[in-house]
Design a protein around this motif. Structure first.
Motif, PDB file in Angstrom:
ATOM      1  N   UNK A 220      20.608  24.897  25.126  1.00 18.02           N
ATOM      2  CA  UNK A 220      20.931  26.196  25.715  1.00 18.02           C
ATOM      3  C   UNK A 220      21.859  26.034  26.915  1.00 18.02           C
ATOM      4  N   UNK A 221      21.564  25.050  27.765  1.00 19.17           N
ATOM      5  CA  UNK A 221      22.413  24.822  28.934  1.00 19.17           C
ATOM      6  C   UNK A 221      23.791  24.306  28.520  1.00 19.17           C
ATOM      7  N   UNK A 222      23.826  23.429  27.504  1.00 19.48           N
ATOM      8  CA  UNK A 222      25.115  22.908  27.033  1.00 19.48           C
ATOM      9  C   UNK A 222      25.986  24.029  26.473  1.00 19.48           C
ATOM     10  N   UNK A 223      25.409  24.950  25.699  1.00 23.25           N
ATOM     11  CA  UNK A 223      26.194  26.078  25.169  1.00 23.25           C
ATOM     12  C   UNK A 223      26.689  26.975  26.293  1.00 23.25           C
ATOM     13  N   UNK A 224      25.855  27.183  27.268  1.00 24.00           N
ATOM     14  CA  UNK A 224      26.242  28.022  28.414  1.00 24.00           C
ATOM     15  C   UNK A 224      27.434  27.410  29.146  1.00 24.00           C
ATOM     16  N   UNK A 225      27.368  26.132  29.431  1.00 23.80           N
ATOM     17  CA  UNK A 225      28.467  25.459  30.132  1.00 23.80           C
ATOM     18  C   UNK A 225      29.730  25.479  29.289  1.00 23.80           C
ATOM     19  N   UNK A 226      29.592  25.175  27.999  1.00 26.77           N
ATOM     20  CA  UNK A 226      30.758  25.122  27.112  1.00 26.77           C
ATOM     21  C   UNK A 226      31.428  26.477  26.993  1.00 26.77           C
ATOM     22  N   UNK A 227      30.659  27.553  26.921  1.00 26.92           N
ATOM     23  CA  UNK A 227      31.240  28.891  26.791  1.00 26.92           C
ATOM     24  C   UNK A 227      31.949  29.326  28.066  1.00 26.92           C
ATOM     25  N   UNK A 228      31.410  28.939  29.226  1.00 30.38           N
ATOM     26  CA  UNK A 228      32.028  29.359  30.491  1.00 30.38           C
ATOM     27  C   UNK A 228      33.277  28.560  30.788  1.00 30.38           C
ATOM     28  N   UNK A 229      33.204  27.241  30.646  1.00 29.78           N
ATOM     29  CA  UNK A 229      34.352  26.389  30.965  1.00 29.78           C
ATOM     30  C   UNK A 229      35.362  26.401  29.837  1.00 29.78           C
ATOM     31  N   UNK A 230      34.907  26.242  28.601  1.00 29.77           N
ATOM     32  CA  UNK A 230      35.777  26.302  27.431  1.00 29.77           C
ATOM     33  C   UNK A 230      36.524  25.008  27.148  1.00 29.77           C
ATOM     34  N   UNK A 231      36.893  24.829  25.867  1.00 29.23           N
ATOM     35  CA  UNK A 231      37.711  23.688  25.457  1.00 29.23           C
ATOM     36  C   UNK A 231      37.015  22.350  25.654  1.00 29.23           C
ATOM     37  N   UNK A 232      37.841  21.307  25.689  1.00 31.70           N
ATOM     38  CA  UNK A 232      37.287  19.969  25.873  1.00 31.70           C
ATOM     39  C   UNK A 232      36.713  19.779  27.270  1.00 31.70           C
ATOM     40  N   UNK A 238      29.469  19.778  29.644  1.00 32.24           N
ATOM     41  CA  UNK A 238      28.155  19.851  28.993  1.00 32.24           C
ATOM     42  C   UNK A 238      27.566  18.449  28.793  1.00 32.24           C
ATOM     43  N   UNK A 239      28.420  17.492  28.423  1.00 34.69           N
ATOM     44  CA  UNK A 239      27.947  16.121  28.227  1.00 34.69           C
ATOM     45  C   UNK A 239      27.515  15.493  29.543  1.00 34.69           C
ATOM     46  N   UNK A 240      28.264  15.735  30.601  1.00 31.62           N
ATOM     47  CA  UNK A 240      27.931  15.149  31.897  1.00 31.62           C
ATOM     48  C   UNK A 240      26.630  15.706  32.458  1.00 31.62           C
ATOM     49  N   UNK A 241      26.339  16.976  32.146  1.00 33.69           N
ATOM     50  CA  UNK A 241      25.164  17.626  32.723  1.00 33.69           C
ATOM     51  C   UNK A 241      23.934  17.446  31.842  1.00 33.69           C
TER      52      UNK A 241
END
Length: 757
Positions: A220-232, A238-241
């Motif tokens: 859930x947290x990884x999807x949240x980060x990926x959607x806000x920051x976007x792209x690679x 998401x991987x770092x967190x």
């Protein structure tokens, strides 16, 4: 001669006085683990237990004779490491799928890793259609091409195609089957059709429920980060967190690998240390707000205890991999030293951390994560110890010089001050980075067959992003995430990652950004490891000088590594051969990009795996290729093709049983590969030099010996081509009977043969 002996004795006495001999106990235990992994047969626990106890008792009796005591302690540690690995293998023993199986599988989804397209998940198996309970794997790892609407914790029922875990695609290469054994994964494959959720026959245990809940939270947290920051940048954040790395594109992975900063997408020791430091300093400042607590109670020790709890939670919440476990053990030992009023940052603490990892997860010593993590930290601790010793000497010299207060020595004081300022600033950072890079270079080259010369640029940038953006952002963002106020934090983290991705792309464009290296001789890494250990563990120049000859022998072994003109996958469904242009080409029924990458890397070929695959050389019944010396190679998938290919091809490779009358000069079939595993061939003027992934009598839990049959165990390789039999002499019906059915592929493009994290 007597002078040399006196020098050696004095150096040894100094090492003993500094208690440096103890630091070699983890190395001896690690050697025991390596001997277990390299053995052809499973060692007996009934022999290892008394050997370990016997050497421990002898060491106790010989404690009055120092040299004998040290040697016996080393032998005890060696057999303790061997025993730890054997006991670990026995504890995790679970059934393995031995052939392609298609059936209905049900169980709990233990871990879900979402990708840009599809997902990969680990299933805790309850039952598999057609398999008895005693033959049912404990876990299986499956891929699906569409992202499912459920996550870890769901009890599902699905139809799946299961295959045995893939063995090494190259002699001495990465063996997924070994890692899968210790992870209790007994099969890999793909989900077929619809996945249905169902009511479980029994509720999961507390540990499994906790693990699945943590995985849902990480996703859930990884999807949240990926959607806000976007792209690679979002995928890296998401991987770092969270430690979830499957959202990252292959292009972005190539960029950060070529810049030498691939560790940016892992939860590294630097992050663990920073998290513990933030907890420690934060709790201590918070408790210091109360004068009563600050003056009357040991708030420093309280803060250390709270930081230990925070570090454990961070490790569990981010997936608890080997790199973070090493950092966690090291951090806990350091904070425990604070509780006991002892010095925290020492090589002894790292040795204790290594012993804990070796005793709890001994198989990890064979992985790149363990090797790189401990080598880098050992180098950094050695630099720290040298700086502390130099600082003490400088303070003593400074007092002497200030007491003299002569004009000619003021310049020396000024120069020493400038040197110390440089050592503690950017110069110190670059020097520490250089030492850590040098300590890990041999392991990088051995495991990945490449080096990044510009890592001295990439690593400081990575550390800056981690210290300024990633770790503070991860802690603040995670705290604000339940409140929905975390978006600005992830954008802040994304800004830092955008900057480092731009820098990584620029570094990757520099000439010679990545040096591709061929495979090493297997024994070379032993000498390179000993050279690294001598340089960081010993304190005297005499013993540190031992690293030079060891490094020379190791480098010589690296330069004399095995080469090959042809490689065959362990299932016989793919082969690589050196063509007229001198480069490897891959032919296969279903190309395994992972196996192709292993072959190319071992040949120091930096091309993407897809570029080496010759799709136009194959049809439904087989593939054809031509080696550099003009010999023809046929890869046969259909038994009907033997009648023609046995009469015209010089070399035949097949996942089927080849007919006994096949007239090809070299025949590598299913029966042969069951005995040898993956093989490589080198064609020389004197004949064919062959290397096999399996030894003739190998029988290990993850690589059981094939069932023996009547007659010769394998077909010998012919150095020269025998007289051909006419193709008309081959009876198609006998060919069909001999060929049988092809075994299923053990690798696919979904990455089921990729390394376990």
């Amino acid at each position: 001669m007597s002078q040399l002996r006196r020098i050696l004795v004095d150096a040894f006495e100094t090492e003993v006085a500094l208690r440096r001999v103890f630091l070699w106990l983890p190395a001896a235990a690690g050697a025991g683990v390596v001997s277990y992994m390299a053995a052809d047969r499973e060692p007996s626990l009934w022999l290892l237990v008394p050997l370990t106890a016997a050497f421990a008792g002898l060491a106790f009796l010989a404690r009055g004779r120092r040299l004998a005591f040290f040697l016996l302690c080393g032998l005890c540690a060696f057999f303790a490491g061997d025993l730890s690995a054997a006991w670990r293998s026995a504890r995790v023993a679970a059934p393995i799928i031995d052939r392609t199986t298609i059936g209905v599988v049900e169980g709990f989804i233990e871990q879900m890793d979402f990708r840009r397209a599809g997902a990969r998940f680990v299933l805790r198996v309850h039952a598999i259609e057609g398999l008895a309970a005693a033959a049912t794997p404990y876990r299986v790892r499956l891929s699906i091409h569409r992202a499912p609407p459920f996550e870890a914790g769901a009890y599902v029922r699905l139809k799946a195609r299961l295959l045995p875990p893939a063995h090494a695609s190259l002699p001495g290469g990465y063996d997924f089957a070994k890692d899968a054994w210790f992870a209790r994964i007994g099969g890999v494959g793909n989900a077929l059709g619809r996945i249905e959720t169902a009511a479980p026959p029994a509720p999961p245990g507390l540990a499994l429920r906790t693990m699945m809940a943590l995985d849902r939270g990480r996703n859930a947290l990884a999807r949240r980060i990926d959607q806000i920051v976007g792209g690679d940048a979002g995928a890296i954040a998401a991987a770092m967190v969270t430690g979830k790395r499957d959202l990252l594109s292959d292009a972005a992975k190539d960029v950060i690998r070529e810049a030498g900063i691939f560790h940016i997408i892992t939860i590294s020791g630097v992050q663990m240390t920073l998290v513990a430091a933030i907890f420690f300093v934060g709790f201590r400042r918070l408790l210091a707000l109360s004068p009563t607590l600050a003056l009357r109670y040991p708030i420093k020790k309280w803060s250390a205890a709270l930081a230990m709890a925070g570090a454990v939670f961070y490790d569990v919440a981010t997936g608890s991999r080997v790199g973070t476990e090493r950092a966690l053990f090291m951090t806990l030992i350091m904070l425990g030293a604070v509780l006991l009023d002892r010095q925290a940052l020492t090589m002894r603490n790292l040795a204790f951390a290594a012993l804990i990892v070796i005793l709890t997860e001994p198989e990890s010593i064979m992985g790149a994560s363990f090797q790189l993590s401990f080598a880098a930290v050992a180098a950094l601790v050695a630099v720290y110890e040298a700086r502390m010793a130099a600082a003490a000497a400088d303070r003593e010299d400074g007092l002497i010089l200030r007491a003299r207060a002569v004009e000619g020595e003021r310049l020396r004081l000024f120069w020493r001050a400038c040197k110390n300022l440089l050592a503690r600033g950017p110069g110190g950072l670059l020097f520490a980075t250089f030492c850590a890079t040098a300590a890990t270079a041999s392991f990088m080259a051995y495991n990945f067959h490449e080096l990044s010369p510009y890592v001295l640029i990439g690593n400081p940038l990575t550390l800056t992003v981690i210290e300024v953006f990633a770790v503070p952002g991860a802690l603040i963002g995670t705290l604000l995430y339940p409140l929905g106020l975390d978006a600005w934090v992830w954008r802040y983290v994304g800004l830092g990652i955008d900057g480092i991705m731009w820098a990584a792309a620029e570094i990757g464009r520099l000439p010679g950004a990545t040096l591709h290296l061929p495979a090493f001789a297997p024994w070379s890494i032993i000498f390179l490891t000993l050279a690294m250990l001598c340089s960081v563990l010993w304190r005297t120049a005499v013993f540190r000088a031992m690293a030079l000859p060891l490094a020379v022998i190791g480098v010589w072994g690296a330069l004399c590594g095995p080469s090959f003109d042809m490689a065959v996958a362990p299932n016989g469904e793919a082969a690589a051969f050196r063509g007229q242009d001198g480069r490897l080409a891959v032919i296969a029924s279903r190309p395994s990009l992972f196996a192709s990458e292993q072959w190319l890397r071992a040949d120091a070929d930096g091309r993407p795996a897809r570029e080496a695959v010759k799709k136009d050389a194959c049809d439904k019944v087989g593939c054809v290729g031509y080696l550099a010396d003009g010999r023809s190679l046929s890869l046969v998938f259909d038994k009907a093709a033997f009648a023609e290919d046995c009469g015209r091809a010089d070399i035949i490779v097949t996942p089927l049983f080849a007919p006994a009358g096949c007239a090809a000069g070299l025949v590598i079939d299913r029966d042969e590969l069951k005995e040898t595993g993956a093989i490589t061939l080198l064609f020389t003027a004197s004949g064919v030099a062959r290397r096999a992934a399996r030894t003739p009598d190998e029988d290990r839990p993850w690589s059981p010996a094939p069932r023996r049959k009547w007659g010769p165990s394998s077909r010998p390789f012919a150095a020269s081509r025998p007289t051909r039999a006419a193709s008309s002499d081959l009876d198609p019906s006998s060919v069909a009977r001999a060929a049988g059915e092809a075994p299923g592929s053990v690798e696919d493009e979904d990455g089921d043969a990729s390394p376990l994290e």
